[in-house]
Motif scaffolding. Structure first.
Motif, PDB file in Angstrom:
ATOM      1  N   SER A   1      -4.584   0.345 -11.943  1.00 38.22           N
ATOM      2  CA  SER A   1      -5.375   1.561 -11.772  1.00 38.22           C
ATOM      3  C   SER A   1      -5.250   2.096 -10.338  1.00 38.22           C
ATOM      4  CB  SER A   1      -6.839   1.271 -12.100  1.00 38.22           C
ATOM      5  OG  SER A   1      -7.308   0.242 -11.255  1.00 38.22           O
ATOM      6  N   ASN A   2      -5.244   1.180  -9.370  1.00 39.94           N
ATOM      7  CA  ASN A   2      -5.086   1.609  -7.978  1.00 39.94           C
ATOM      8  C   ASN A   2      -3.737   2.280  -7.748  1.00 39.94           C
ATOM      9  OD1 ASN A   2      -7.521   0.762  -7.163  1.00 39.94           O
ATOM     10  ND2 ASN A   2      -6.824  -1.042  -6.040  1.00 39.94           N
TER      11      ASN A   2
ATOM     12  N   VAL B   1      -2.542  10.816  -5.920  1.00 39.24           N
ATOM     13  CA  VAL B   1      -2.796  11.423  -4.613  1.00 39.24           C
ATOM     14  C   VAL B   1      -1.500  11.908  -3.995  1.00 39.24           C
ATOM     15  CG1 VAL B   1      -3.530  10.932  -2.261  1.00 39.24           C
ATOM     16  CG2 VAL B   1      -4.874  10.066  -4.178  1.00 39.24           C
ATOM     17  N   LEU B   2      -0.509  11.028  -3.995  1.00 41.55           N
ATOM     18  CA  LEU B   2       0.754  11.369  -3.342  1.00 41.55           C
ATOM     19  C   LEU B   2       1.442  12.542  -4.037  1.00 41.55           C
ATOM     20  CD1 LEU B   2       1.985   7.748  -2.608  1.00 41.55           C
ATOM     21  CD2 LEU B   2       1.289   9.450  -0.918  1.00 41.55           C
ATOM     22  N   ILE B   3       1.340  12.593  -5.355  1.00 37.98           N
ATOM     23  CA  ILE B   3       1.967  13.705  -6.082  1.00 37.98           C
ATOM     24  C   ILE B   3       1.235  15.006  -5.772  1.00 37.98           C
ATOM     25  CG2 ILE B   3       2.367  14.670  -8.385  1.00 37.98           C
ATOM     26  CD1 ILE B   3       2.853  11.766  -9.323  1.00 37.98           C
ATOM     27  N   LYS B   4      -0.082  14.881  -5.680  1.00 40.50           N
ATOM     28  CA  LYS B   4      -0.888  16.064  -5.414  1.00 40.50           C
ATOM     29  C   LYS B   4      -0.472  16.742  -4.107  1.00 40.50           C
ATOM     30  CE  LYS B   4      -5.661  17.524  -5.122  1.00 40.50           C
ATOM     31  NZ  LYS B   4      -6.566  17.440  -4.035  1.00 40.50           N
ATOM     32  N   TYR B   5      -0.169  15.928  -3.115  1.00 43.13           N
ATOM     33  CA  TYR B   5       0.228  16.490  -1.823  1.00 43.13           C
ATOM     34  C   TYR B   5       1.729  16.745  -1.729  1.00 43.13           C
ATOM     35  CZ  TYR B   5      -4.453  15.862  -0.048  1.00 43.13           C
ATOM     36  OH  TYR B   5      -5.798  15.974   0.152  1.00 43.13           O
ATOM     37  N   GLY B   6       2.389  16.573  -2.840  1.00 42.31           N
ATOM     38  CA  GLY B   6       3.825  16.834  -2.838  1.00 42.31           C
ATOM     39  C   GLY B   6       4.615  15.773  -2.096  1.00 42.31           C
ATOM     40  N   LEU B   7       4.016  14.615  -1.887  1.00 45.25           N
ATOM     41  CA  LEU B   7       4.704  13.583  -1.123  1.00 45.25           C
ATOM     42  C   LEU B   7       5.508  12.656  -2.036  1.00 45.25           C
ATOM     43  CD1 LEU B   7       1.794  12.703   1.308  1.00 45.25           C
ATOM     44  CD2 LEU B   7       3.672  14.307   1.662  1.00 45.25           C
ATOM     45  N   VAL B   8       5.144  12.662  -3.322  1.00 49.49           N
ATOM     46  CA  VAL B   8       5.936  11.910  -4.289  1.00 49.49           C
ATOM     47  C   VAL B   8       6.363  12.882  -5.377  1.00 49.49           C
ATOM     48  CG1 VAL B   8       5.738  10.250  -6.190  1.00 49.49           C
ATOM     49  CG2 VAL B   8       5.037   9.592  -3.894  1.00 49.49           C
TER      50      VAL B   8
ATOM     51  N   ARG C   1      -3.958   8.805   6.861  1.00 48.59           N
ATOM     52  CA  ARG C   1      -4.486   9.914   6.066  1.00 48.59           C
ATOM     53  C   ARG C   1      -5.138   9.455   4.765  1.00 48.59           C
ATOM     54  NH1 ARG C   1      -2.528  14.798   9.102  1.00 48.59           N
ATOM     55  NH2 ARG C   1      -1.739  13.538  10.821  1.00 48.59           N
ATOM     56  N   PHE C   2      -4.555   8.420   4.131  1.00 50.84           N
ATOM     57  CA  PHE C   2      -5.035   8.080   2.798  1.00 50.84           C
ATOM     58  C   PHE C   2      -5.523   6.641   2.651  1.00 50.84           C
ATOM     59  CE2 PHE C   2      -1.495  11.143   2.264  1.00 50.84           C
ATOM     60  CZ  PHE C   2      -2.229  12.232   1.834  1.00 50.84           C
ATOM     61  N   GLY C   3      -5.431   5.846   3.706  1.00 52.87           N
ATOM     62  CA  GLY C   3      -5.881   4.469   3.605  1.00 52.87           C
ATOM     63  C   GLY C   3      -4.785   3.512   3.204  1.00 52.87           C
ATOM     64  N   PRO C   4      -5.073   2.200   3.312  1.00 53.89           N
ATOM     65  CA  PRO C   4      -4.037   1.178   3.137  1.00 53.89           C
ATOM     66  C   PRO C   4      -3.467   1.092   1.723  1.00 53.89           C
ATOM     67  CG  PRO C   4      -6.208   0.188   3.457  1.00 53.89           C
ATOM     68  CD  PRO C   4      -6.362   1.644   3.720  1.00 53.89           C
ATOM     69  N   ILE C   5      -4.270   1.411   0.706  1.00 53.74           N
ATOM     70  CA  ILE C   5      -3.765   1.248  -0.665  1.00 53.74           C
ATOM     71  C   ILE C   5      -2.648   2.240  -0.953  1.00 53.74           C
ATOM     72  CG2 ILE C   5      -4.382   1.428  -3.117  1.00 53.74           C
ATOM     73  CD1 ILE C   5      -7.095   0.283  -2.426  1.00 53.74           C
ATOM     74  N   VAL C   6      -2.933   3.500  -0.687  1.00 50.18           N
ATOM     75  CA  VAL C   6      -1.916   4.532  -0.904  1.00 50.18           C
ATOM     76  C   VAL C   6      -0.691   4.230  -0.049  1.00 50.18           C
ATOM     77  CG1 VAL C   6      -1.384   6.976  -0.644  1.00 50.18           C
ATOM     78  CG2 VAL C   6      -3.627   6.288  -1.480  1.00 50.18           C
TER      79      VAL C   6
ATOM     80  N   GLY D   1      10.521   4.125   8.387  1.00 46.83           N
ATOM     81  CA  GLY D   1       9.637   3.596   7.354  1.00 46.83           C
ATOM     82  C   GLY D   1       8.293   3.166   7.918  1.00 46.83           C
ATOM     83  N   LYS D   2       8.336   2.575   9.104  1.00 48.02           N
ATOM     84  CA  LYS D   2       7.088   2.127   9.728  1.00 48.02           C
ATOM     85  C   LYS D   2       6.193   3.304  10.099  1.00 48.02           C
ATOM     86  CE  LYS D   2       8.456  -2.192  11.958  1.00 48.02           C
ATOM     87  NZ  LYS D   2       8.859  -2.678  13.288  1.00 48.02           N
ATOM     88  N   VAL D   3       6.811   4.356  10.627  1.00 51.14           N
ATOM     89  CA  VAL D   3       6.018   5.543  10.984  1.00 51.14           C
ATOM     90  C   VAL D   3       5.380   6.115   9.729  1.00 51.14           C
ATOM     91  CG1 VAL D   3       6.051   7.830  12.034  1.00 51.14           C
ATOM     92  CG2 VAL D   3       7.584   6.085  12.875  1.00 51.14           C
ATOM     93  N   ILE D   4       6.195   6.230   8.667  1.00 55.59           N
ATOM     94  CA  ILE D   4       5.710   6.769   7.404  1.00 55.59           C
ATOM     95  C   ILE D   4       4.494   5.990   6.934  1.00 55.59           C
ATOM     96  CG2 ILE D   4       6.340   7.022   4.960  1.00 55.59           C
ATOM     97  CD1 ILE D   4       7.683   8.994   6.845  1.00 55.59           C
ATOM     98  N   SER D   5       4.612   4.664   7.015  1.00 52.77           N
ATOM     99  CA  SER D   5       3.527   3.818   6.541  1.00 52.77           C
ATOM    100  C   SER D   5       2.263   4.021   7.388  1.00 52.77           C
ATOM    101  CB  SER D   5       4.014   2.374   6.549  1.00 52.77           C
ATOM    102  OG  SER D   5       2.985   1.508   6.842  1.00 52.77           O
ATOM    103  N   LEU D   6       2.436   4.165   8.698  1.00 48.26           N
ATOM    104  CA  LEU D   6       1.274   4.402   9.564  1.00 48.26           C
ATOM    105  C   LEU D   6       0.601   5.734   9.241  1.00 48.26           C
ATOM    106  CD1 LEU D   6       2.176   3.257  13.197  1.00 48.26           C
ATOM    107  CD2 LEU D   6       0.580   2.235  11.592  1.00 48.26           C
TER     108      LEU D   6
END
Ligand code: SF4
Lengths: 297, 505
Positions: free
Chosen positions: B48-49, B56-63, B16-21, B6-11
């Protein structure tokens, strides 16, 4: 008659064995009329000296009593406990027996047993031998027995210490021999199959190579060499196959994979990795191992 | 899914997308699957954020999302494995480059950067990139052919389109449409190059990268390299052809291939003029590979020179063993590795036998075995036995190895190492932020001045704003960053290898 001294000895012993309560001088002369007196006295004197016969004196006569050589010294001046312990140790043969097992078998308590063992040891009837299978374990056996190789460990042990460096050198050399053989075969060429055939070696060949090198003070048996070669196999530096004559053949081999990426970094081989976290005193930001690794490579 | 993972994923998400994403991603990682309402409660961010992050995450197929029970709401789910694959992006590009050339690599790169794109846009973009500073740029048709090849050989696949009749749209695509070539008219593209308002016919047909296809290539590369290492280059070449012929009649991820006639391989070799050695000794190579202890290629039929099966699952099991052995060797020493291999050869071995067979002093053997046990490379089976005559109970300790456990442990270790390296990289960057920022400012100024036609002298003046000690620091950092990214890719190789074992098992 041409009777040799040996014949006389055995005849005399037979007689003595038949009369365990002792045989007198008179009886002997009667039973062995054909033996010259000088020879007979010679033989008797020899047996008395080496303890095969014991001399007894009653009022009117001298007796000779036969003594089983394997039990010769035990009885002398020892009490019942010593006899029991002696018997247990004797049964264990040259593999020896562990003190705890003696205690169970003899039902003696520890202090008694220690006393008995001490006494037998000072009389040089038994001895304690350090066993290689466990560093602090001693086994007891009769004094003049040669310890079994499972106790001493065979060629790899000097005074019960495993000669680690010696073994390492032998492993390296055996591996080198196999690699050399493979290289030679490759150089000769002739197609993969022939190269493979030529690169095989037997333990006998390795044995000869090692003895020619002169690195071993003791002569190494084929079994010794086979166990050395097995470690080369375990190190994944060689493979072992059974030839059609049932003998093992060895050949140097290469691995499928180069070292994995994981082990090329300090973290991959770090021994305190489980104590390392993003916060706390061991952490990747200030870790000196990473710093060294970054500077080194 | 472990905490480290989980930590690696978060890093990675932060990078790639910044802290909010990243915070939205991390929340989804922990919650497994959750509707928007829960995300707003769990993440301290304006709605909204959160919505933008999900987009963003859906666009890259990550969600991905699925309707909940009453079909009115969507449950969002983080495809964490795919996030991890972002570290592998350079490899996909590189694979495309080695196998199909620069244009293909660029196509892959453009898609990876965007998540998905239309064929027309891709062709135009790659053409544009290759035309700058190039007197002889490839034609649009050439690039189109490359793209078509990537699609037909399944490196790219079509993105499913949403069925918007439902409250929560589901993404659907027909199996036979996945790799169907789009109609692309070069004339239309040329017109578009001149006038952006021209409509492109494939505006709604999007393409994305099929990672699985690349993984298949990576797997094959590993096998070929392994045979080269173990035997020689010719043996590697032969196995490469076997793998190629395997696809003709076998599912790509089958455990064991269907029988492949060796005569086919021989025929191909005959047509390759540089493989004379492999051809001349073909039968001999077949017999040494087949008779090798590894038994990865086995003969199944005698007809016309024999047919062979490739044991893929077995191959990756053996590779996993080797990988673990090498790790033990590097982490401890050769004696430990010897003990490990001994326990592998003779499972349920007693400690006494270990010392005897491995020829290691009793004390060291014991110490190493228990160390390996403590660190989970070896496992213990206890046997209780009461000796007959009321003696003490004897405990037998037997060593063995559960490979899958060890593999999973090493996989965890890989994640940890990735985490440590990325953390360190961020830290070093933060530490030298002032100098790095200054360098960036100077570079921007330089670029502007060059555009305005400044003299060399003027440029040199600006360049000197970076002092020699600063320059040294910058060089050091750059070296460090390079090394960390390089090793990141190598650790990823290890991850791939371990994953292959798990996939096949
Ligand atoms: S950061 Fe340092 S302490 Fe932590 S695992 Fe890596 S090498 Fe070990």
């Amino acid at each position: 008659m041409g009777e040799t001294i040996e014949d006389i000895e055995s005849r005399l012993l037979d007689l003595a064995r038949l009369q365990p309560e002792g045989i007198s001088n008179k009886d002997l002369k009667q039973q062995l009329p054909d033996v010259p007196l000088t020879d007979l006295t010679g033989v008797i004197n020899k047996f008395l000296k080496n303890g095969t016969l014991e001399l007894f004196r009653t009022k009117e006569d001298l007796f000779y009593k036969f003594k089983d050589p394997s039990k010769k010294t035990a009885a002398k001046g020892s009490d019942n406990e010593e006899k029991v312990v002696y018997k247990i140790i004797e049964e264990a043969g040259n593999k020896g027996i562990w003190i705890r097992d003696i205690r169970f078998k003899s039902n003696l308590n520890m202090t008694q047993l220690n006393k008995v063992l001490k006494s037998l040891e000072t009389k040089k009837i038994i001895k304690a031998v350090k066993s290689v299978s466990a560093s602090k374990k001693k086994v007891y056996m009769l004094y003049d027995l040669e310890p079994d190789s499972t106790v001493t460990g065979g060629a790899w042990y000097q005074d019960q210490d495993f000669e680690s460096e010696f073994v390492d050198v032998l492993c390296q050399q055996s591996h080198r021999f196999l690699v050399q053989r493979l290289e030679d075969a490759t150089k000769q060429g002739g197609g993969p199959l022939i190269i493979q055939k030529r690169s095989y070696a037997t333990a006998t060949e390795v044995q000869k190579y090692i003895s020619d090198l002169g690195i071993s003070k003791v002569a190494l048996s084929i079994t010794d060499i086979e166990s050395i070669l097995y470690t080369v196999v375990l190190d994944n530096n060689a493979e072992r196959t059974v030839a059609s004559n049932g003998k093992f053949m060895y050949k140097a081999i290469s691995r499928f994979l180069p070292p994995p990426g994981l082990v090329k970094t300090s973290c991959g081989i770090c021994v305190i990795e489980d104590k390392c976290a993003s916060t706390g005193s061991v952490n990747p930001n200030i870790c000196p191992y990473i710093t060294d690794w970054l500077n080194d490579s | 899914m472990s905490v480290t993972f989980g930590k690696v994923i978060s890093l990675i998400l932060t990078e790639r997308f910044g802290p909010i994403v990243s915070s939205v991603g991390s929340f989804l990682f922990k919650s497994q699957s959750s509707p928007l309402l829960f995300i707003t409660r769990g993440v301290d961010l304006p709605l909204s954020n959160i919505k933008a992050s999900l987009c963003v995450l859906i666009k890259y197929g990550l969600v991905t999302f699925k309707p909940n029970k009453n079909e009115k709401l969507a449950n969002y789910h983080l495809e964490s494995e795919k996030v991890l694959l972002m570290l592998r992006y350079p490899k996909y590009q590189n694979l495309a480059k080695i196998q199909f050339g620069d244009e293909s690599a660029m196509i892959i790169e453009e898609i990876l950067q965007r998540g998905y794109w239309t064929a027309s846009q891709l062709i135009l973009k790659v053409h544009e990139r290759l035309s700058t500073n190039n007197v002889n740029p490839p034609t649009l048709t050439h690039i189109k052919d490359k793209l078509v090849y990537l699609i037909t050989s399944k490196y790219l696949e079509r993105l499913p389109s949403p069925d918007i009749t439902k409250a929560v749209p589901s993404l659907i695509i027909q199996e036979n449409e996945l790799h169907v070539l789009p109609k692309i008219d070069i004339k239309n593209l040329v017109a578009y190059q001149e006038n952006n308002s021209v409509t492109l016919p494939d505006a709604n047909i999007y393409w994305t990268v099929n990672f699985d296809r690349f993984h298949q290539d990576m797997r094959d590369h590993i096998i070929v390299n392994a045979f080269e290492n173990k035997f020689d280059a010719q043996a590697g070449e032969i196995i490469k052809l076997f793998l190629r012929q395997m696809y003709v009649r076998t599912e790509p991820w089958a455990d064991v291939s269907n029988p492949i006639p060796s005569i086919e391989i021989k025929d191909i070799l005959k047509r390759q003029s540089h493989q004379t050695h492999a051809l001349a000794f073909f039968d001999q190579y077949m017999s040494i590979i087949e008779q090798d202890n590894s038994r990865l290629l086995r003969k199944v039929g005698e007809a016309s020179g024999g047919s062979y099966q490739i044991y893929l699952k077995e191959a990756f099991t053996q590779f996993a063993w080797e990988l673990v052995e090498q790790t033990v060797l590097a982490k401890y020493n050769s004696k430990a590795a010897r003990i490990f291999r001994l326990v592998k050869e003779k499972p349920y071995i007693e400690p006494d036998r270990i010392q005897q067979l491995a020829m290691i002093p009793a004390k060291d053997a014991k110490k190493l075995s228990y160390q390996l046990y403590e660190e989970n490379f070896l496992h213990i089976q206890e046997l209780r036995k009461t000796s007959s005559n009321n003696g003490p109970t004897k405990n037998f300790t037997l060593f063995h190895i559960q490979l899958e456990n060890v593999v999973r442990m090493l996989l965890e270790l890989c994640y940890k190492v990735q985490f440590n390296h990325i953390t360190r990289r961020n830290y070093e960057r933060e530490l030298n932020k002032r100098i790095i920022d200054k360098k960036q400012r100077v570079d921007t100024i330089l670029m502007g001045m060059r555009a305005q036609g400044a003299t060399e002298e003027q440029l040199a003046d600006i360049e000197e704003m970076i002092t020699p000690p600063e320059k040294e620091v910058l060089e050091n950092i750059e070296k460090m960053m390079k090394q960390l990214s390089l090793v990141e890719l190598e650790i990823d190789d290890t991850i791939f290898m371990l994953k292959m074992f798990i996939v096949y098992n």
